[in-house]
Design an enzyme around this catalytic site. Structure first.
Site, PDB file in Angstrom:
ATOM      1  N   ARG A 285     -20.465 -47.540   0.328  1.00  0.00           N
ATOM      2  CA  ARG A 285     -21.801 -48.091   0.621  1.00  0.00           C
ATOM      3  C   ARG A 285     -22.840 -46.980   0.517  1.00  0.00           C
ATOM      4  O   ARG A 285     -22.537 -45.807   0.827  1.00  0.00           O
ATOM      5  CB  ARG A 285     -21.856 -48.753   1.988  1.00  0.00           C
ATOM      6  CG  ARG A 285     -21.491 -47.862   3.161  1.00  0.00           C
ATOM      7  CD  ARG A 285     -21.580 -48.592   4.495  1.00  0.00           C
ATOM      8  NE  ARG A 285     -22.933 -48.689   4.983  1.00  0.00           N
ATOM      9  CZ  ARG A 285     -23.513 -47.805   5.790  1.00  0.00           C
ATOM     10  NH1 ARG A 285     -22.848 -46.734   6.197  1.00  0.00           N
ATOM     11  NH2 ARG A 285     -24.751 -47.967   6.206  1.00  0.00           N
TER      12      ARG A 285
ATOM     13  N   SER B 100     -31.123 -40.044  21.477  1.00  0.00           N
ATOM     14  CA  SER B 100     -29.744 -40.454  21.728  1.00  0.00           C
ATOM     15  C   SER B 100     -28.759 -39.282  21.639  1.00  0.00           C
ATOM     16  O   SER B 100     -28.831 -38.343  22.415  1.00  0.00           O
ATOM     17  CB  SER B 100     -29.371 -41.568  20.754  1.00  0.00           C
ATOM     18  OG  SER B 100     -28.115 -42.104  21.057  1.00  0.00           O
TER      19      SER B 100
END
EC number: 5.4.2.3
Length: 561
Positions: free
Chosen positions: A521, A68
């Site tokens: 997170r 990608s």
């Protein structure tokens, strides 16, 4: 497992020894690493793809070789399930174990155990079909051969090489094949271009576009997307596209170009300059599954006005909401319109707070999921129409089969009673959107055509689109910690429930700033905690991020141990 199958696996896997001292993990992007480390992994993912096909009654499975938006020397491999979506999360632990098995004997034992547990029929009892694709990376060809070797080491499994394709093209082909629809690259281009033409033909007569707005300049990231857009644009009337960084002019894949670079750095990619001031520009990423738009505001600056995934989501939501309200207008007693489709907008905590406020003010249902396309897609599929996008430009629109059946019959009813009415046009537009957008996965090419059609429908310039709402300034930081698993989150990662007391401390900091919002997170891959903060000014967002980073260090950092 019969002896023939066992000896075939042992002999072929002996040719692909795993790299020493490297442990790979299957994440949202599949396996990704320096291309030189991946021969063994890609071979083993070939085995996994064949087993997956056999498990799912010989459904077609996809295997894509790409990294990608990573640098050119990297590569990767991922699986597309029969729906065209990502590999089932239930199989990810097996993928990890398979990639990291230290010897052919370990590998064989693992496969025997898994095949028995999952009750997978072997020995060529059923055929298995795997579609293979790769991006333009030089390492793709040899990795493709490794994948083929893995597939052919399972008796009855067949590899079908689709050549150099974008990741979304491969996902689209897998989905189409499993629906019994024609699924070559030509079919993909035909579906996109005919759906686009349909939307263009349905543009209201009052919509106007000036000459500057007519032109679109696209940064192809020197990857496969630029190459495919050159082919696709020949099939499009009424859209002037100039492709730069197509990969043919010696540029390096993803180097100073591409959606990831443009979105993160907020500067013009290579090949763009002051001559592009005011023109609508777009940027694809390396495998064309992400898309962002931008404009160059002035000749003296390399900075851009970015139109990210949040704004694309907002544009699509505005258009679809408009078509649904036209469709559900009362006034034709002969037409049954008592079905109320559910439209849902799905975001992660990283979506800019201004976009969430804007969407809610429109009266839309907005939900949050944990970070990761697999969570967003799953939640979107619960609606009649589910729209999801990440700020990085990856996302799509998912239509339920029951809604599309209803829409087809509604269109049929309307055409027999009020043919050519605004209601019927709204039905036709929604049907065209469902065929133009790639419902399997985020697709920069199909997304780009949908943006272009909607901007023309609305009569909007890129500047009008940019002004839908003003993004709140934000800042992201990483804090190195002893153990990232010490942070446990809830409410789609917006609340830290462990360690005790940290969320209260974050809340106290956030309350000091107008329009403040912050969450933490754990990273999925490294021992760091990610900090996100936004506030009414950039200075305030920076200050809040730094304060929360200090709290993370205090509770979890090396100083706390």
């Amino acid at each position: 497992m019969k002896e023939q199958q066992q000896s075939l696996l042992l002999s072929s896997s002996a040719r692909f020894p795993p790299p020493q001292g490297v442990r790979l993990s299957y994440g949202t992007a599949g396996f990704r690493a320096d291309a030189g480390l991946l021969q063994s992994t890609v071979y083993r993912v070939g085995i996994l793809a064949a087993l997956r096909s056999l498990k799912l009654d010989s459904s077609v499975i996809g295997l894509m070789i790409t990294a990608s938006h990573n640098k050119e020397s990297d590569n990767g491999v991922k699986i597309a399930d029969p729906s065209g979506g990502m590999l089932s999360q239930h199989w990810e632990p097996f993928a990890d174990a398979l990639a990291n098995a230290p010897s052919p004997q370990h590998l064989l034992h693992l496969i025997i155990e898994f095949v028995e547990k999952e009750n997978i029929p072997l020995e060529g009892a059923r055929p298995a079909q795997i579609l293979l694709g790769r991006d333009t990376r030089p390492s793709g060809e040899s990795l493709l051969e490794a994948a083929k070797q893995g597939i052919s080491s399972i008796l009855g499994a067949v590899a079908i090489d689709m050549g150099i394709v974008t990741t979304p093209q491969l996902h689209w082909m897998v989905r189409a094949r499993n629906k019994g629809v024609k699924a070559s690259e030509l079919d993909y281009f035909e579906q996109l271009s005919s759906s686009f033409r349909c939307l263009m033909d349905l543009i209201p007569s009052g919509s106007t576009f000036n000459e500057v707005d007519y032109k679109l300049v696209v940064d192809g990231a020197n990857g496969v997307g630029g190459e495919k857009l050159e082919v696709l644009k020949k099939r499009l009337d009424g859209l002037a596209i100039e492709v730069r960084n197509s990969g043919k002019d010696g540029g390096v894949l993803n180097e100073g170009v591409g959606a990831d670079y443009v979105q993160k750095e907020k500067v013009v990619p290579r090949g763009f300059s002051s001559q592009d001031v005011g023109i609508r520009c777009a940027s694809l990423d390396g495998d064309a599954d992400r898309l962002v738009y931008f404009s160059v505001p002035s000749e003296s600056s390399s900075k851009i006005d970015l139109v990210d995934g949040d704004k694309m989501l907002s544009l699509f939501a505005v258009f679809i909401k408009e078509q649904l309200s036209i469709l559900n207008k009362e006034g034709h007693t002969d037409v049954n319109s008592d079905y109320q489709p559910r439209l849902g907008v799905i975001q992660t905590a990283y979506a800019n707070g201004a976009s969430t406020d804007y969407l809610r003010r429109l009266g839309l249902e907005v939900l949050f999921t944990p970070t990761g396309v697999k969570y967003l897609h799953e939640k979107a599929a619960e609606y009649d129409i589910g729209i999801y996008f990440e700020a990085n430009g990856h996302g799509t629109i998912v239509f339920s089969e029951s809604f599309l059946c209803w829409l087809e019959s509604r269109n049929y009813e309307l055409s027999s009673v009020v043919k050519g009415s605004e209601q019927q046009k709204a039905a036709l537009r929604l049907l065209a959107v469902s065929k133009l957008i790639n419902q399997a996965v985020g697709d920069a090419l199909s997304g780009l055509l949908l943006v272009e059609a909607i901007l023309r429908h609305m009569g909007w310039s890129i500047h009008r689109w940019t002004e839908l709402y003003q993004d709140l300034p934000s800042r992201q930081l990483k804090v190195k910690v002893v153990d990232r698993t010490a942070v446990v989150t809830a409410n789609a990662e917006t609340v830290a429930v462990r360690p005790p007391g940290i969320q209260e401390a974050i809340n106290a900091e956030t309350a000091k700033y107008p329009q403040g919002r912050s969450f933490i997170r754990p990273s999925g891959t490294e021992d760091v905690i990610r900090v996100y903060a936004e506030a009414s000014t950039q200075e305030a967002a920076d200050s809040l991020a730094n304060s929360v980073a200090k709290l993370v260090d205090q509770f979890l950092g090396f100083s706390s141990s």
